[in-house]
Design an enzyme around this catalytic site. Structure first.
Site, PDB file in Angstrom:
ATOM      1  N   GLY A  11       0.780  -1.246   0.000  1.00  0.00           N
ATOM      2  CA  GLY A  11       0.000   0.000   0.000  1.00  0.00           C
ATOM      3  C   GLY A  11       0.802   1.282   0.000  1.00  0.00           C
ATOM      4  O   GLY A  11       0.276   2.339   0.353  1.00  0.00           O
ATOM      5  N   SER A  12       2.061   1.213  -0.438  1.00  0.00           N
ATOM      6  CA  SER A  12       2.849   2.455  -0.414  1.00  0.00           C
ATOM      7  C   SER A  12       2.325   3.479  -1.434  1.00  0.00           C
ATOM      8  O   SER A  12       2.418   4.686  -1.202  1.00  0.00           O
ATOM      9  CB  SER A  12       4.335   2.162  -0.639  1.00  0.00           C
ATOM     10  OG  SER A  12       4.580   1.715  -1.948  1.00  0.00           O
ATOM     11  N   ASN A  13       1.779   3.006  -2.541  1.00  0.00           N
ATOM     12  CA  ASN A  13       1.189   3.959  -3.505  1.00  0.00           C
ATOM     13  C   ASN A  13      -0.088   4.572  -2.951  1.00  0.00           C
ATOM     14  O   ASN A  13      -0.362   5.765  -3.166  1.00  0.00           O
ATOM     15  CB  ASN A  13       0.935   3.282  -4.855  1.00  0.00           C
ATOM     16  CG  ASN A  13       2.194   3.217  -5.703  1.00  0.00           C
ATOM     17  OD1 ASN A  13       2.676   4.231  -6.191  1.00  0.00           O
ATOM     18  ND2 ASN A  13       2.759   2.021  -5.833  1.00  0.00           N
ATOM     19  N   LEU A  85      -3.710  -6.966  -7.865  1.00  0.00           N
ATOM     20  CA  LEU A  85      -3.217  -8.063  -8.706  1.00  0.00           C
ATOM     21  C   LEU A  85      -4.307  -8.809  -9.462  1.00  0.00           C
ATOM     22  O   LEU A  85      -4.024  -9.505 -10.425  1.00  0.00           O
ATOM     23  CB  LEU A  85      -2.428  -9.061  -7.840  1.00  0.00           C
ATOM     24  CG  LEU A  85      -1.176  -8.482  -7.180  1.00  0.00           C
ATOM     25  CD1 LEU A  85      -0.455  -9.560  -6.387  1.00  0.00           C
ATOM     26  CD2 LEU A  85      -0.244  -7.880  -8.226  1.00  0.00           C
ATOM     27  N   LYS A  86      -5.541  -8.681  -9.022  1.00  0.00           N
ATOM     28  CA  LYS A  86      -6.597  -9.485  -9.662  1.00  0.00           C
ATOM     29  C   LYS A  86      -7.104  -8.807 -10.928  1.00  0.00           C
ATOM     30  O   LYS A  86      -7.293  -7.600 -10.961  1.00  0.00           O
ATOM     31  CB  LYS A  86      -7.737  -9.666  -8.653  1.00  0.00           C
ATOM     32  CG  LYS A  86      -8.781 -10.587  -9.157  1.00  0.00           C
ATOM     33  CD  LYS A  86      -9.538 -11.286  -8.053  1.00  0.00           C
ATOM     34  CE  LYS A  86     -10.460 -12.326  -8.639  1.00  0.00           C
ATOM     35  NZ  LYS A  86      -9.788 -13.292  -9.512  1.00  0.00           N
ATOM     36  N   LEU A  87      -7.341  -9.628 -11.957  1.00  0.00           N
ATOM     37  CA  LEU A  87      -7.919  -9.095 -13.192  1.00  0.00           C
ATOM     38  C   LEU A  87      -9.372  -8.713 -12.925  1.00  0.00           C
ATOM     39  O   LEU A  87     -10.136  -9.482 -12.336  1.00  0.00           O
ATOM     40  CB  LEU A  87      -7.856 -10.172 -14.282  1.00  0.00           C
ATOM     41  CG  LEU A  87      -8.157  -9.721 -15.705  1.00  0.00           C
ATOM     42  CD1 LEU A  87      -7.109  -8.742 -16.221  1.00  0.00           C
ATOM     43  CD2 LEU A  87      -8.218 -10.935 -16.637  1.00  0.00           C
ATOM     44  N   HIS A 104       1.878   0.742 -13.316  1.00  0.00           N
ATOM     45  CA  HIS A 104       2.709  -0.427 -13.627  1.00  0.00           C
ATOM     46  C   HIS A 104       4.177  -0.027 -13.460  1.00  0.00           C
ATOM     47  O   HIS A 104       4.589   1.017 -13.967  1.00  0.00           O
ATOM     48  CB  HIS A 104       2.444  -0.890 -15.061  1.00  0.00           C
ATOM     49  CG  HIS A 104       3.175  -2.150 -15.407  1.00  0.00           C
ATOM     50  ND1 HIS A 104       2.729  -3.387 -14.998  1.00  0.00           N
ATOM     51  CD2 HIS A 104       4.336  -2.368 -16.076  1.00  0.00           C
ATOM     52  CE1 HIS A 104       3.583  -4.313 -15.420  1.00  0.00           C
ATOM     53  NE2 HIS A 104       4.570  -3.724 -16.076  1.00  0.00           N
ATOM     54  N   ASP A 145      -2.461  -4.788 -18.577  1.00  0.00           N
ATOM     55  CA  ASP A 145      -1.441  -3.819 -19.020  1.00  0.00           C
ATOM     56  C   ASP A 145      -1.517  -3.400 -20.487  1.00  0.00           C
ATOM     57  O   ASP A 145      -0.505  -3.024 -21.077  1.00  0.00           O
ATOM     58  CB  ASP A 145      -0.023  -4.377 -18.744  1.00  0.00           C
ATOM     59  CG  ASP A 145       0.178  -4.741 -17.288  1.00  0.00           C
ATOM     60  OD1 ASP A 145      -0.371  -4.031 -16.427  1.00  0.00           O
ATOM     61  OD2 ASP A 145       0.872  -5.731 -17.012  1.00  0.00           O
ATOM     62  N   GLU A 174       7.197   6.083  -8.869  1.00  0.00           N
ATOM     63  CA  GLU A 174       5.761   5.789  -8.789  1.00  0.00           C
ATOM     64  C   GLU A 174       5.064   6.721  -7.801  1.00  0.00           C
ATOM     65  O   GLU A 174       3.972   7.223  -8.061  1.00  0.00           O
ATOM     66  CB  GLU A 174       5.536   4.347  -8.326  1.00  0.00           C
ATOM     67  CG  GLU A 174       5.930   3.292  -9.325  1.00  0.00           C
ATOM     68  CD  GLU A 174       5.611   1.894  -8.812  1.00  0.00           C
ATOM     69  OE1 GLU A 174       4.460   1.632  -8.454  1.00  0.00           O
ATOM     70  OE2 GLU A 174       6.537   1.058  -8.750  1.00  0.00           O
TER      71      GLU A 174
END
Ligand code: GRF
Length: 194
Positions: A11-13, A85-87, A104, A145, A174
């Site tokens: 969760g750094s972003n 991570l989940k589509l 990304h 992506d 980022e």
């Protein structure tokens, strides 16, 4: 602007967004969404009193259908995938066309696609021998992506001796790029939802 942030890990972003907009009312994070109920990012949600929702991995289609209603009721305008991570389900994507962005940790279209997340990306970049990497923000479509690129920032990795060193350099970029792009969206400099 009313936002939701989707997370799966540390969760750094997410924290970079909270820190950047801390002193003004330009954005309001209405909900944090995760597919990993044990992730560190949820501690950040709790510390900041932001409601969160965990997608049940076994019933993710239903989870996304529930979220479509919830986010529409909350009048969420922008969905930010920050290490999620989940589509997403195709129904979810089509309900929020041009309103979902992802960060990304490489310069797409290189080093993207299924399985290209976290340290896997940086290992591939390291093995390629590239001297430049960076971060990409793009709109999200039904595959990993491949959506239209919104912004990119490069970083010199010629001195990096390991994939972990590349990851650390890219992460710094980022944390600057994602809040800046969100700010440009709020200011109307980047147009969404059309
Ligand atoms: C970041 O490198 C992001 O670009 C990638 O996953 C990582 C998530 O880091 N998609 P964090 O959870 O925001 O710390």
């Amino acid at each position: 602007m009313r936002l939701t942030v989707f997370v799966s890990g540390r969760g750094s972003n997410l924290k970079s967004i909270l820190d950047y907009f801390n002193l003004n009312n330009k954005v309001e994070i209405k909900l944090i969404v995760t597919d990993n109920s044990l992730c560190k990012a949820l501690d950040i949600a709790k510390q900041n009193n932001i409601p969160f929702y965990c997608i049940d991995k076994k019933n993710s289609e239903q989870g996304f259908e529930y979220l479509i209603e919830l986010l529409k009721n909350e009048k969420v305008e922008l969905i930010v995938l920050a290490g999620f991570l989940k589509l997403l389900s195709s129904s979810f994507v089509s309900n929020f066309k041009q309103r979902i962005i992802n960060i990304h940790p490489a310069l797409l279209p290189a080093f993207g696609g299924e399985g290209m997340y976290g340290i896997n990306v940086h290992k591939a970049v390291f093995q390629s021998g590239d001297k430049i990497s960076g971060a990409t923000i793009h709109f999200v479509d039904e595959t990993y992506d491949t959506g239209n690129i919104i912004a990119q920032e490069k970083v010199d990795i010629s001195e990096c001796k390991t994939p972990e060193e590349i990851a650390a350099k890219v992460l710094t970029i980022e944390h600057q790029l994602l809040p800046k792009v969100i700010n440009d969206i709020v200011d109307g400099k980047i147009v969404i939802g059309n």
